[in-house]
Design a protein around this motif. Sequence first.
Motif, PDB file in Angstrom:
ATOM      1  N   LEU A  38      -8.742  -4.502   2.996  1.00 44.69           N
ATOM      2  CA  LEU A  38      -7.891  -5.007   1.922  1.00 44.69           C
ATOM      3  C   LEU A  38      -7.360  -6.363   2.375  1.00 44.69           C
ATOM      4  CD1 LEU A  38      -6.903  -1.673   2.338  1.00 44.69           C
ATOM      5  CD2 LEU A  38      -6.124  -2.228   0.030  1.00 44.69           C
ATOM      6  N   ARG A  39      -7.723  -7.424   1.653  1.00 47.24           N
ATOM      7  CA  ARG A  39      -7.329  -8.781   2.071  1.00 47.24           C
ATOM      8  C   ARG A  39      -6.658  -9.499   0.908  1.00 47.24           C
ATOM      9  NH1 ARG A  39     -10.198 -13.768   2.288  1.00 47.24           N
ATOM     10  NH2 ARG A  39     -12.241 -12.764   2.072  1.00 47.24           N
ATOM     11  N   ALA A  40      -5.381  -9.831   1.120  1.00 50.03           N
ATOM     12  CA  ALA A  40      -4.582 -10.509   0.095  1.00 50.03           C
ATOM     13  C   ALA A  40      -4.052 -11.810   0.684  1.00 50.03           C
ATOM     14  CB  ALA A  40      -3.444  -9.618  -0.376  1.00 50.03           C
TER      15      ALA A  40
ATOM     16  N   LEU B 295       0.842  -1.202   0.000  1.00 46.10           N
ATOM     17  CA  LEU B 295       0.000   0.000   0.000  1.00 46.10           C
ATOM     18  C   LEU B 295       0.870   1.241   0.000  1.00 46.10           C
ATOM     19  CD1 LEU B 295      -2.860   1.229   0.255  1.00 46.10           C
ATOM     20  CD2 LEU B 295      -2.627   1.013   2.739  1.00 46.10           C
ATOM     21  N   GLY B 296       0.566   2.151  -0.923  1.00 40.57           N
ATOM     22  CA  GLY B 296       1.301   3.403  -0.997  1.00 40.57           C
ATOM     23  C   GLY B 296       0.959   4.352   0.138  1.00 40.57           C
ATOM     24  N   PRO B 297       1.697   5.453   0.272  1.00 40.25           N
ATOM     25  CA  PRO B 297       1.474   6.395   1.376  1.00 40.25           C
ATOM     26  C   PRO B 297       0.183   7.179   1.207  1.00 40.25           C
ATOM     27  CG  PRO B 297       3.097   7.277  -0.143  1.00 40.25           C
ATOM     28  CD  PRO B 297       2.800   5.885  -0.613  1.00 40.25           C
ATOM     29  N   GLY B 298      -0.295   7.720   2.338  1.00 35.45           N
ATOM     30  CA  GLY B 298      -1.401   8.665   2.316  1.00 35.45           C
ATOM     31  C   GLY B 298      -2.779   8.060   2.175  1.00 35.45           C
ATOM     32  N   ALA B 299      -2.932   6.769   2.458  1.00 32.21           N
ATOM     33  CA  ALA B 299      -4.245   6.130   2.315  1.00 32.21           C
ATOM     34  C   ALA B 299      -5.207   6.596   3.398  1.00 32.21           C
ATOM     35  CB  ALA B 299      -4.104   4.612   2.368  1.00 32.21           C
ATOM     36  N   VAL B 300      -6.491   6.635   3.044  1.00 34.12           N
ATOM     37  CA  VAL B 300      -7.576   6.896   3.984  1.00 34.12           C
ATOM     38  C   VAL B 300      -8.469   5.666   3.987  1.00 34.12           C
ATOM     39  CG1 VAL B 300      -9.609   8.292   4.496  1.00 34.12           C
ATOM     40  CG2 VAL B 300      -7.521   9.383   3.653  1.00 34.12           C
ATOM     41  N   LEU B 301      -8.618   5.052   5.167  1.00 34.68           N
ATOM     42  CA  LEU B 301      -9.451   3.853   5.310  1.00 34.68           C
ATOM     43  C   LEU B 301     -10.568   4.172   6.289  1.00 34.68           C
ATOM     44  CD1 LEU B 301      -6.673   1.106   5.620  1.00 34.68           C
ATOM     45  CD2 LEU B 301      -7.742   2.010   3.541  1.00 34.68           C
TER      46      LEU B 301
ATOM     47  N   ALA C 124      -1.564  -1.407  -4.231  1.00 27.64           N
ATOM     48  CA  ALA C 124      -2.350  -0.178  -4.308  1.00 27.64           C
ATOM     49  C   ALA C 124      -1.422   1.026  -4.206  1.00 27.64           C
ATOM     50  CB  ALA C 124      -3.393  -0.131  -3.196  1.00 27.64           C
ATOM     51  N   GLY C 125      -1.653   2.022  -5.044  1.00 23.90           N
ATOM     52  CA  GLY C 125      -0.792   3.190  -5.094  1.00 23.90           C
ATOM     53  C   GLY C 125      -1.078   4.206  -4.010  1.00 23.90           C
TER      54      GLY C 125
ATOM     55  N   ILE D  13      -4.240  -1.458  -8.059  1.00 26.91           N
ATOM     56  CA  ILE D  13      -4.973  -0.196  -7.978  1.00 26.91           C
ATOM     57  C   ILE D  13      -3.966   0.937  -8.118  1.00 26.91           C
ATOM     58  CG2 ILE D  13      -6.431   1.265  -6.527  1.00 26.91           C
ATOM     59  CD1 ILE D  13      -7.385  -1.274  -5.106  1.00 26.91           C
ATOM     60  N   GLY D  14      -4.227   1.861  -9.011  1.00 27.18           N
ATOM     61  CA  GLY D  14      -3.308   2.964  -9.244  1.00 27.18           C
ATOM     62  C   GLY D  14      -3.325   4.000  -8.138  1.00 27.18           C
ATOM     63  N   ALA D  15      -2.699   5.119  -8.399  1.00 27.77           N
ATOM     64  CA  ALA D  15      -2.612   6.210  -7.421  1.00 27.77           C
ATOM     65  C   ALA D  15      -3.880   7.053  -7.452  1.00 27.77           C
ATOM     66  CB  ALA D  15      -1.397   7.081  -7.729  1.00 27.77           C
TER      67      ALA D  15
END
Length: 354
Positions: free
Chosen positions: A51-53, A39-45, A60-61, A83-85
């Motif tokens: 997210l289950r892998a 997972l890229g930086p700055g995500a909001v959940l 994810a970007g 998933i892109g940025a």
Amino acid sequence: MPLHTRAPLILPYEGVHPVLHGPLAHAEPGSAILGRVTLGPGAVLQAFATLRADGHVIHAGAELFMGPHATVHIAHAVYGTAIGARVSVGRNAVVHACTVGDDCVVQADAAILDGAHVGAGSVVAAGSVVFSRAVLPPGHWCAGSPAVPVRLIGLDELRAAHAAVRAAAATPTDPIAAAVPQRVVADAGAYVAATARCSAPVHLAEDASLWFGCVVQAQDGAASGPGVHLAAGCNVQDNSVISTGLEGLQIGAECTVGHNVRLHDGRIGARVLIGMGSVLAPGTVVQDQVLLAAGSTTTPGQVLESGWLWGGRTARAIARLDERKLDLLRRSAITYREYARGFAQSQAAAAAGS
């Protein structure tokens, strides 16, 4: 700290931990990052975003936004998810085993299915279903079931779509959101994910499983009703919601209920697969060995006859199940038993280390 209050809950799968390339911007209780996620930086959940892998990888970007009860997952040993940025995923949406380009918007209650590709800067409209292996071009408004490109969109409209998804997701979540499982009876080998919560009685038979972000809630006046019975080996996947009343719900052996499904009182037979994002009306009866396509709906009291692929809004019988589809029903239950064992181990280890 109890697992259900961690924000986000981070768990490995079979010893593989999520990789975060920078801090999250925000995470609410109930959100979860699980297994082979990058997972890229700055995500909001938002609350219960998941997210289950496990059976494949998720990449994810930067600046991913996931609204309440949004789900990202994979197809076991077949497709990962990319998933892109700067992608926004709305409330109750599902991004499953597919590719989503930079700057896309997936609106509330939409679903993107296995092997699909959504081009950069496109919007998947609320409630739409992108069918398996579909290719949607960049820069388009896409809608329908199956979703198709409707028209080109400009930068201002795209920005407004991002803002609308984020504003809608900021509204208060359901009142049970902070509850933890308190009315669950689980037989040997059954698994209840740490972020599931139940205000109605639930009985899980041997090897049954209730996954991340799932809700089992009693309708008004039905708190003392029969609740929900999950038969041996069945699974109810991430962010599905069961609203049970005076009749209760029975789910048969080796049944698979996909992500973000809405269920009510009724009966689901053995070796059934309920596709992600479907809505089953009160009193629905699904006989043994049925495959219900993703994003389908039923009418109150509808009976889905055994041995058929059903689909649509309202669901209709489409084709007889062949051996390949019957094998899919069997393999899904087996795969989820293995997933449950892996997450039960990592969840127990995390609880012991709290």
